[in-house]
Design a protein around this motif. Structure first.
Motif, PDB file in Angstrom:
ATOM      1  N   ILE A 445       0.856  -1.185   0.000  1.00 38.70           N
ATOM      2  CA  ILE A 445       0.000   0.000   0.000  1.00 38.70           C
ATOM      3  C   ILE A 445       0.894   1.237   0.000  1.00 38.70           C
ATOM      4  O   ILE A 445       1.631   1.496   0.959  1.00 38.70           O
ATOM      5  N   VAL A 446       0.827   2.006  -1.094  1.00 41.44           N
ATOM      6  CA  VAL A 446       1.665   3.195  -1.223  1.00 41.44           C
ATOM      7  C   VAL A 446       0.775   4.388  -1.560  1.00 41.44           C
ATOM      8  O   VAL A 446      -0.270   4.249  -2.213  1.00 41.44           O
ATOM      9  N   PRO A 447       1.169   5.597  -1.136  1.00 42.75           N
ATOM     10  CA  PRO A 447       0.374   6.805  -1.408  1.00 42.75           C
ATOM     11  C   PRO A 447       0.637   7.333  -2.808  1.00 42.75           C
ATOM     12  O   PRO A 447       1.514   6.847  -3.533  1.00 42.75           O
ATOM     13  N   VAL A 448      -0.124   8.378  -3.173  1.00 42.40           N
ATOM     14  CA  VAL A 448       0.083   9.035  -4.461  1.00 42.40           C
ATOM     15  C   VAL A 448       1.457   9.698  -4.490  1.00 42.40           C
ATOM     16  O   VAL A 448       1.968  10.165  -3.474  1.00 42.40           O
ATOM     17  N   GLN A 449       2.071   9.719  -5.679  1.00 43.82           N
ATOM     18  CA  GLN A 449       3.275  10.512  -5.856  1.00 43.82           C
ATOM     19  C   GLN A 449       2.887  11.986  -5.864  1.00 43.82           C
ATOM     20  O   GLN A 449       1.833  12.356  -6.379  1.00 43.82           O
ATOM     21  N   LYS A 450       3.730  12.822  -5.306  1.00 43.41           N
ATOM     22  CA  LYS A 450       3.438  14.247  -5.243  1.00 43.41           C
ATOM     23  C   LYS A 450       4.675  15.052  -5.601  1.00 43.41           C
ATOM     24  O   LYS A 450       5.813  14.649  -5.323  1.00 43.41           O
ATOM     25  N   GLN A 451       4.427  16.190  -6.216  1.00 40.78           N
ATOM     26  CA  GLN A 451       5.502  17.085  -6.655  1.00 40.78           C
ATOM     27  C   GLN A 451       5.101  18.516  -6.329  1.00 40.78           C
ATOM     28  O   GLN A 451       4.011  18.960  -6.677  1.00 40.78           O
ATOM     29  N   LEU A 452       5.974  19.242  -5.641  1.00 37.11           N
ATOM     30  CA  LEU A 452       5.675  20.621  -5.273  1.00 37.11           C
ATOM     31  C   LEU A 452       5.587  21.489  -6.525  1.00 37.11           C
ATOM     32  O   LEU A 452       6.471  21.483  -7.372  1.00 37.11           O
ATOM     33  N   VAL A 453       4.488  22.240  -6.626  1.00 39.15           N
ATOM     34  CA  VAL A 453       4.281  23.160  -7.744  1.00 39.15           C
ATOM     35  C   VAL A 453       4.475  24.608  -7.314  1.00 39.15           C
ATOM     36  O   VAL A 453       5.175  25.378  -7.964  1.00 39.15           O
ATOM     37  N   ILE A 454       3.853  24.991  -6.206  1.00 38.64           N
ATOM     38  CA  ILE A 454       3.932  26.374  -5.724  1.00 38.64           C
ATOM     39  C   ILE A 454       4.003  26.377  -4.207  1.00 38.64           C
ATOM     40  O   ILE A 454       3.232  25.677  -3.544  1.00 38.64           O
ATOM     41  N   ASP A 455       4.885  27.186  -3.668  1.00 39.30           N
ATOM     42  CA  ASP A 455       4.886  27.524  -2.244  1.00 39.30           C
ATOM     43  C   ASP A 455       4.400  28.971  -2.165  1.00 39.30           C
ATOM     44  O   ASP A 455       5.135  29.899  -2.510  1.00 39.30           O
ATOM     45  N   LEU A 456       3.165  29.161  -1.733  1.00 38.38           N
ATOM     46  CA  LEU A 456       2.564  30.503  -1.759  1.00 38.38           C
ATOM     47  C   LEU A 456       3.228  31.454  -0.767  1.00 38.38           C
ATOM     48  O   LEU A 456       3.230  32.673  -0.978  1.00 38.38           O
ATOM     49  N   VAL A 457       3.766  30.936   0.307  1.00 33.37           N
ATOM     50  CA  VAL A 457       4.470  31.804   1.257  1.00 33.37           C
ATOM     51  C   VAL A 457       5.716  32.376   0.594  1.00 33.37           C
ATOM     52  O   VAL A 457       6.003  33.575   0.684  1.00 33.37           O
TER      53      VAL A 457
END
Length: 522
Positions: A445-457
């Motif tokens: 059981i593995v989670p979705v892959q994720k990639q940072l797009v925007i850091d609003l801060v």
């Protein structure tokens, strides 16, 4: 030959050559004229706001040969095009949405003699593109102004405007960067009467919160009579919504997800309910049931985001935080569920998302394709008070994760009808607490892959505590919106103005921020 002889010979040759030079001959006949060249033309076309290349408008410069010699550059003669685009008129500080004042008669916290504004406002629970108008977007309110309060009848919420109707606002971004409201769509029951934002009853997803008025009295069915459990009970609304996720379809209808049930409700173009999805088997209003474990959502952290695939066949919802599955002992986790519901086959799939920090909030989702989505992940702090505040947007891929609904059952892996997939009798949430993500991975059981797009801060010094709405304009532009809570806050149960800073100099308000130069198709 002596030198004298050589000289006489040279003179003789020169004399002979000069003697052979006659008059020039007559000119020859002129040749035929060549074919005339083709003129090149240039045409400038003005581009309106919302253009797919120049979103804020501009000029399209076209050039090419005048092949038919009519002096006009037709579309089929264009062989080169360039653009001069107008720059964005939305500043880095964003542009505020308009609001009206619903009340301004309540004391502002503990400051005697002062009052504050309850604003409408409140449109930041979600935000979504208009399906056909590129300069317009819809924005959703939640249940209305409220604040934590504990009174004689237990923990609950103060509702300073208890008759408030949750609504969808249609807004338009103008060329000058201003946002104007086009109209409101008030949400209604199937019979056409207006809903409220008051809690549902316990068997239909109620949070157990008692609604109170600003005097600290419970809100009753009949406000002119005393409380009686049988004849004048506390006022609830089984059609009431605490809306958080919004989908706008090309046929003019809407889907809204909420934090009560969670419920996912289908509304027609006029805001009247036409269908409903939830996890409650005894709710006769539903056409599709969510897996039963979704009834174990954490109060006020329900289905915070809702999207639909580009073909409009599949709803995709994200829970705000870890569900209380089976109870609140698991809340200090970074595990969040994502559910997809195919509206044609009625099949559901479930995936896991791993947060950056435990008890963060996933408060928005929008589709890039049928498998890729943008997801908001945030904490609940203000940048002015916490320089490490987190307001981010990630790109995720569902097909990189395990579908919990299709995991093959074994003696350890069992699909429990009330709790969903369990491992040795524990829920997925319990396993994540006890053994971490490594334990889940042991079982595939593995989670979705994720990639940072925007850091609003980092990008805009995002000052708000809540980042909740996304308007996907195109694959290079994204607008975001905060939830201002109707500019209403509370401290120790006392209502007050909601401010962005500790000095209480800046009132929070719905503000649109525009991010450009993205590469969302990569």
């Amino acid at each position: 030959m002596n030198n004298l002889g050589k000289s006489l010979l040279a003179v003789s040759l020169l004399t002979a050559l000069v003697g052979c030079s006659g008059d020039d001959g007559k000119d020859g006949v002129n040749g035929s004229d060549g074919v005339n060249g083709v003129n090149s033309l240039v045409r400038q076309d003005n581009l309106l706001m919302g253009d797919e290349t120049c979103f804020f408008g501009g000029v399209q410069i076209n050039s090419g040969p005048d092949g038919n010699a009519d002096g006009q550059l037709s579309d089929d003669e264009i062989d080169h095009t360039s653009f001069v685009c107008d720059p964005s008129s939305v500043s880095q500080q964003g542009t505020s949405l308009p609001y009206s004042v619903m009340r301004n008669d309540l004391q502002n916290g503990l400051v005697a003699g002062s009052t504050f504004e309850i604003r409408n406002g409140g449109y930041g629970s979600d935000m979504v593109a208009h399906p056909t108008n590129p300069t317009q977007f819809y924005a959703l309110t939640d249940r209305g102004p409220n604040a934590n309060y504990t009174g004689q009848y237990g923990k609950g919420k103060t509702f300073p405007t208890p008759e408030y109707t949750p609504r969808i606002g249609l807004f338009e971004l103008k060329h000058n960067g201003q946002v104007v409201k086009v109209k409101d769509i008030l949400l209604k029951r199937p019979d056409g009467t207006l809903i409220t934002g008051l809690p549902n009853s316990a068997d239909l997803g109620g949070t157990g919160e008692t609604p109170y008025d600003t005097k600290g009295d419970p809100i009753l069915q009949d406000s002119n009579s005393p409380y009686n459990e049988q004849t004048n009970p506390i006022k609830l609304d089984n059609f009431g919504l605490d809306g958080e996720g919004l989908v706008a379809l090309s046929d003019g209808t809407f889907w809204i997800s909420d934090e009560y049930g969670p419920h996912i409700v289908h509304f027609d173009a006029q805001g009247k309910e036409i269908d409903r999805i939830n996890a409650f088997a005894n709710d006769e209003r539903v056409s599709i049931q969510l897996p039963a474990e979704f009834a174990n959502r954490r109060a006020n952290r329900g289905m915070e985001g809702l999207a639909i695939t580009p073909d409009e066949t599949t709803l995709v919802g994200v829970m705000q935080s870890t569900m209380h599955n089976p109870n609140g002992a698991v809340k200090n986790s970074d595990l969040v569920r994502i559910i997809t519901i195919n509206l044609e086959s009625r099949k559901a799939s479930q995936f896991l998302y791993r947060q950056e920090k435990k008890q963060n909030s996933n408060s928005g989702i929008v589709a890039l394709s049928d498998q890729e989505f943008l997801v908001i992940e945030r904490d609940g702090t203000f940048f002015s008070q916490n320089p490490n505040a987190m307001k981010r947007i990630y790109k995720i891929k569902l097909d990189s994760a395990t579908d919990l609904e299709t995991v093959e059952q074994t003696s350890e892996l069992v699909q429990n009808p009330e709790l969903g997939l369990t491992i040795s009798g524990q829920t997925i949430e319990q396993v994540s607490i006890d053994g971490g993500w490594e334990k889940l991975e042991v079982y595939g059981i593995v989670p979705v892959q994720k990639q940072l797009v925007i850091d609003l801060v980092e990008q805009v010094n995002y000052p708000h505590d809540k980042l909740e709405g996304m308007w996907l304009i195109d694959k290079t532009r994204l607008a975001v919106l905060n939830d201002d809570d109707f500019a209403t806050w509370s401290t120790a149960g006392v209502l007050e103005q909601k401010y962005l800073d500790a000095a209480k100099s800046r009132v929070d308000s719905n503000t649109l921020y525009l991010i450009e130069g993205l590469e969302l198709d990569k």
